[in-house]
Design a protein around this motif. Sequence first.
Motif, mmCIF file in Angstrom:
data_model
loop_
_atom_site.group_PDB
_atom_site.id
_atom_site.type_symbol
_atom_site.label_atom_id
_atom_site.label_comp_id
_atom_site.label_asym_id
_atom_site.label_seq_id
_atom_site.Cartn_x
_atom_site.Cartn_y
_atom_site.Cartn_z
ATOM 1 N N TRP A 188 0.835 -1.204 0.000
ATOM 2 C CA TRP A 188 0.000 0.000 0.000
ATOM 3 C C TRP A 188 0.875 1.261 0.000
ATOM 4 N N GLU A 189 1.973 1.216 0.719
ATOM 5 C CA GLU A 189 2.850 2.391 0.790
ATOM 6 C C GLU A 189 3.492 2.682 -0.565
ATOM 7 N N LEU A 190 3.916 1.639 -1.254
ATOM 8 C CA LEU A 190 4.506 1.828 -2.578
ATOM 9 C C LEU A 190 3.472 2.335 -3.578
ATOM 10 N N ASP A 191 2.297 1.712 -3.585
ATOM 11 C CA ASP A 191 1.260 2.122 -4.530
ATOM 12 C C ASP A 191 0.815 3.566 -4.280
ATOM 13 N N ALA A 192 0.661 3.904 -2.998
ATOM 14 C CA ALA A 192 0.218 5.260 -2.666
ATOM 15 C C ALA A 192 1.275 6.294 -3.027
ATOM 16 N N ALA A 193 2.530 5.985 -2.765
ATOM 17 C CA ALA A 193 3.605 6.922 -3.091
ATOM 18 C C ALA A 193 3.727 7.104 -4.603
ATOM 19 N N GLU A 194 3.647 6.022 -5.363
ATOM 20 C CA GLU A 194 3.688 6.120 -6.820
ATOM 21 C C GLU A 194 2.558 7.009 -7.322
ATOM 22 N N ALA A 195 1.363 6.789 -6.810
ATOM 23 C CA ALA A 195 0.204 7.546 -7.263
ATOM 24 C C ALA A 195 0.311 9.021 -6.886
ATOM 25 N N PHE A 196 0.774 9.289 -5.677
ATOM 26 C CA PHE A 196 0.851 10.680 -5.230
ATOM 27 C C PHE A 196 1.886 11.454 -6.039
ATOM 28 N N CYS A 197 3.049 10.879 -6.231
ATOM 29 C CA CYS A 197 4.107 11.587 -6.961
ATOM 30 C C CYS A 197 3.731 11.779 -8.431
ATOM 31 N N ALA A 198 2.895 10.909 -8.965
ATOM 32 C CA ALA A 198 2.415 11.086 -10.331
ATOM 33 C C ALA A 198 1.376 12.198 -10.421
ATOM 34 N N GLN A 199 0.663 12.450 -9.340
ATOM 35 C CA GLN A 199 -0.437 13.418 -9.368
ATOM 36 C C GLN A 199 0.008 14.842 -9.073
ATOM 37 N N VAL A 200 0.995 15.020 -8.210
ATOM 38 C CA VAL A 200 1.357 16.343 -7.712
ATOM 39 C C VAL A 200 2.616 16.851 -8.423
ATOM 40 N N PRO A 201 2.563 18.010 -9.059
ATOM 41 C CA PRO A 201 3.694 18.490 -9.865
ATOM 42 C C PRO A 201 5.011 18.559 -9.108
ATOM 43 N N GLY A 202 4.999 19.050 -7.874
ATOM 44 C CA GLY A 202 6.249 19.252 -7.141
ATOM 45 C C GLY A 202 6.671 18.101 -6.271
ATOM 46 N N ALA A 203 6.047 16.928 -6.433
ATOM 47 C CA ALA A 203 6.321 15.795 -5.549
ATOM 48 C C ALA A 203 7.293 14.831 -6.200
ATOM 49 N N GLU A 204 8.570 14.921 -5.814
ATOM 50 C CA GLU A 204 9.550 13.932 -6.241
ATOM 51 C C GLU A 204 9.668 12.811 -5.221
ATOM 52 N N MET A 205 9.359 13.139 -3.961
ATOM 53 C CA MET A 205 9.276 12.143 -2.899
ATOM 54 C C MET A 205 8.123 12.537 -1.984
ATOM 55 N N VAL A 206 7.601 11.573 -1.231
ATOM 56 C CA VAL A 206 6.462 11.845 -0.353
ATOM 57 C C VAL A 206 6.594 11.013 0.910
ATOM 58 N N LYS A 207 6.105 11.562 2.015
ATOM 59 C CA LYS A 207 5.946 10.803 3.254
ATOM 60 C C LYS A 207 4.534 11.025 3.767
ATOM 61 N N PHE A 208 3.878 9.937 4.156
ATOM 62 C CA PHE A 208 2.496 10.004 4.615
ATOM 63 C C PHE A 208 2.428 10.094 6.135
ATOM 64 N N ALA A 209 1.383 10.751 6.604
ATOM 65 C CA ALA A 209 1.132 10.892 8.035
ATOM 66 C C ALA A 209 -0.377 10.863 8.243
ATOM 67 N N LYS A 210 -0.830 11.320 9.409
ATOM 68 C CA LYS A 210 -2.264 11.240 9.719
ATOM 69 C C LYS A 210 -2.940 12.592 9.833
ATOM 70 N N ASN A 211 -2.183 13.685 9.973
ATOM 71 C CA ASN A 211 -2.840 14.996 10.048
ATOM 72 C C ASN A 211 -1.936 16.058 9.437
ATOM 73 N N GLY A 212 -2.555 17.165 9.048
ATOM 74 C CA GLY A 212 -1.831 18.216 8.367
ATOM 75 C C GLY A 212 -0.809 18.915 9.237
ATOM 76 N N SER A 213 -1.089 19.038 10.524
ATOM 77 C CA SER A 213 -0.147 19.712 11.418
ATOM 78 C C SER A 213 1.202 19.013 11.439
ATOM 79 N N ASP A 214 1.191 17.683 11.524
ATOM 80 C CA ASP A 214 2.448 16.942 11.547
ATOM 81 C C ASP A 214 3.217 17.142 10.249
ATOM 82 N N ALA A 215 2.505 17.131 9.131
ATOM 83 C CA ALA A 215 3.165 17.288 7.835
ATOM 84 C C ALA A 215 3.792 18.672 7.708
ATOM 85 N N THR A 216 3.067 19.705 8.150
ATOM 86 C CA THR A 216 3.583 21.061 8.009
ATOM 87 C C THR A 216 4.741 21.316 8.965
ATOM 88 N N THR A 217 4.649 20.797 10.164
ATOM 89 C CA THR A 217 5.773 20.921 11.095
ATOM 90 C C THR A 217 7.002 20.183 10.571
#
Length: 472
Positions: free
Chosen positions: A110-139
């Motif tokens: 699931w992590e590989l599939d989600a990362a592949e899909a996200f980086c294909a969708q978002v112009p500036g996404a060369e790498m991605v890390k997933f979390a559970k809320n926006g605050s953690d991601a922004t911090t």
Amino acid sequence: MSQHVGSDTASARPAWAGLERSAAAQARLHELVPGGAHTYARASDQYPEGMAPVLARGAGAHVWDMDGNEYVEYGMGLRSVTLGHGYRPVVDAVAAAVADGVSFSRPTTWELDAAEAFCAQVPGAEMVKFAKNGSDATTAAVRLARAATGREVVAVCTDQPFFSTDDWFIGTTPMDAGIPRAVSGLTVRFRYGDLAGTASLLAERRGEIAALVLEAATAQLTPPPGYLEGLRALCDREGVVLVFDEIITGMRWAAGGAQSVYGVTPDLSTWGKAMGNGFAVSALAGRRELMELGGLATDERRVFLLSTTNGAETGGLAAWLAVRRTYESRDVPAVLAERGRRLRTGVEQVVDAAGLSAHVTVSGHPACLVFGTLDATRKASQAYRALFLSELLRGGVLAQSFVVSAAHTDADLDRTVDAVGRALPIYEAALDAGSTDRFLVGAPVAPALRERAAPRRLRHDTDSIRRPGGAR
């Protein structure tokens, strides 16, 4: 819309049944949960005193409270639910995923599939890390920018109300109790749209500022021509990391976020809300050379970027992938914009007909509409907001905003416009009286981020639900 907006749906709607069971549940919540809710924006002080429904279930764009009242809901899940409550393709995908396990001791497919899909969708996404809320991601983006630049100061947009629950941001708000001054002093502000002012700030604090953090656009703010491009150039010149907060705009403005709409790629971007249609999933994405500082392909000091037990649980990633599939088969952002434009037109028609366009307004991006409530002097008023909210609730509409979902039907929009029309005579009567005192029970609603509980300090003797037909 038809000329007789909402008449059929209004007549079919069950009568307001009061909120006695909600009152008991809300009182108990206040005894067990600080603020009576797990998110300040969901708290009872955001609603008229005694009129805070406690919800039992939802379907599509509708919710039911504990007393059986049905509402058309807006701002669903604090703008996280774009496809509707209980949307079957997402629910079924999550159910199937979690049936095979939720959390493991190694990464999953699931992590590989989600990362592949996200980086294909978002112009500036060369790498991605997933979390559970926006605050953690922004911090995490702030921490990464500080590590990459060797600087400590962060500049955030002063015209945008919220970026994180963490100290670096909350220390800049009125609700800063418990935040060391040494921490809050490392965050400075810049004005949205003021490119010259931001350039001056970066020059004045040259070599100190690690990142500029902002939403590329908001419900009320659209970038002036050349503004985002100017910020990009400033950051490049000054060695500052440009961070776009896409928590709201991501998958609401466009599948690729505001950065895809305006054609400006940030160094890092943070995502959440609409990614999972209400399921908990968020993301930090950006340039490889920055993101890899939290990885293993670097000789630099390692950054503790994001490392959460539940960040990659299968349910959240399955939800994100199911949402993405829906967006691939249907232009959801276009549907949201169309629904919003239709709603705005209908509301403005009935408000104009009532002669109240100077007092009740609808504004913002069509997929992220807000309403304004102004007093007799045409100043924004929390008391009139509370009055308007109370009458919408009585009319079967639960709306802190007019933020739509793709589940809102023409009938839902008609019913909402009908409820607005029914609320306007009471609103006008309060304007004529010069006060809401005769029409509103209790204190007005209050800003979520404020220094003290007043003016909605909990009073157990009066924090009860009004009876149907009681004093307004």
